[in-house]
Design a protein around this motif. Structure first.
Motif: not given
Length: 351
Positions: A102-103, A255
């Motif tokens: 995700m990051t 997210k």
């Protein structure tokens, strides 16, 4: 132009995933990992302070007799401990994989970003202020603590020019972990719960009970299934927000769902074994190296390899000093710290 650009993004994304995806290798790795995990389970159940023959172990598992002491040792002490190792290892590894995807932060891990410390701080508060609280509520408090830590880390990491960066997130997580650990130790001294809390800080499986597994299992199974359902979206996110949005991905919703899954996996795991770190850092990188960048393979591979790592680390913890067990968290850290330094050095070179 918009449709043409969307088609180009789709082609680029599909090509990037297909280029590095290795489904046959992934299937082999998962099957081999499951076989190794089965062997590890048998060895772990058979090994302990009390010498028990394999025949007795077999009978205790499949023909349990509560009147036989050795059967009680296997069923009430060793079995929940080993199963907890599998579940917790899978949870930490999948949580780390989702966070990294995700990051797009190769240093992301529930421990390094402060989630484990937040959950442990909430656990310390429960022990001090509500000592008779049921285990179900303790898990919920761990979720809240992990969410609190995540909000602070991402808030602090987003300050300054350039917004959130991997280095800022890691530094913010390290600072918050130190602060929450100090506060937890202060609570332990003030309310004389240091001995109980020391177990959670060191990390271990020795105190695992069937009651804990029964309560945490639905949460973790649901979160792992959610991670599998979200795996394709995480793959697109790992390629960048622009490509993900170009393919019609609702990035904020993905997210949010991923963050909830990570909080459940990290919070429930810490409530059982304490602050075991680096599993979610090491395993996703190993999985990506083995199966490529497709999270539909990374997530199950991470789950299997994470369980394998914790089970064998727990076995090693019992073998090093049988009279006084070495904390599992300390053994995994012996691998995790050099691995983290290697990744940090590599990340710095690429900046």
């Amino acid at each position: 132009m918009g449709a043409q650009e969307g088609n180009e993004n789709r082609i680029v994304a599909q090509a990037a995933v297909k280029k590095t995806s290795r489904p046959l290798t992934a299937s082999f790795v998962i099957l081999l990992g499951l076989a190794a995990l089965a062997i590890g389970l048998v060895i772990s159940i058979s090994f302990g302070a009390a010498e028990i023959s394999f025949r007795v172990v077999w009978e205790a598992v499949f023909r349990f007799n509560p009147d036989i002491p050795d059967h009680q040792v296997i069923r009430e002490l060793r079995l929940p401990r080993v199963l907890a190792g599998v579940i917790v290892g899978a949870s930490f590894a999948v949580a780390g994989a989702i966070m990294q995807g995700m990051t797009r932060n190769p240093l992301a891990d529930s421990a390094l970003l402060g989630l484990n410390s937040g959950a442990a701080f909430a656990l310390a508060a429960c022990m001090a202020f509500w000592p008779g609280l049921s285990y179900t509520y303790m898990i919920l408090f761990c979720f809240v603590g992990a969410a609190f830590a995540a909000a602070i880390v991402y808030g602090v990491g987003s300050l300054g020019k350039g917004g959130v960066t991997p280095v800022r997130l890691t530094l913010a997580g390290a600072a918050l972990s130190a602060l929450l650990s100090a506060l937890s130790e202060g609570i332990a001294l003030q309310y004389q719960i240091g001995q109980d809390l020391a177990f959670w800080f060191a990390g271990g499986l020795a105190r695992t009970k069937w009651e804990q597994l029964q309560i945490m299992l639905p949460w973790i199974v649901g979160a792992l299934l959610g991670a599998m359902a979200l795996s394709r979206s995480i793959t697109l996110l790992s390629l960048g927000d622009e490509i993900s949005k170009g393919l019609g991905q609702r990035t904020q919703l993905v997210k949010l769902a991923g963050t909830v899954i990570v909080l459940i996996l990290a919070g429930a795991s810490v409530s059982v074994v304490g602050m075991v770190g680096f599993v979610g850092l090491i395993i996703p990188h190993v999985s990506r190296r083995l199966v490529g960048v497709d999270y539909r393979w990374i997530v199950p591979c991470s789950a299997v390899l994470g369980g394998l790592l914790v089970v064998f680390a727990d076995l090693a913890a019992r073998m090093i000093n049988p009279q006084s067990e070495t904390p599992v968290g300390a053994l995994i850290a012996l691998i995790g710290v050099p691995f983290f330094l290697y990744l940090a050095r590599k990340e710095r070179r690429e900046l």
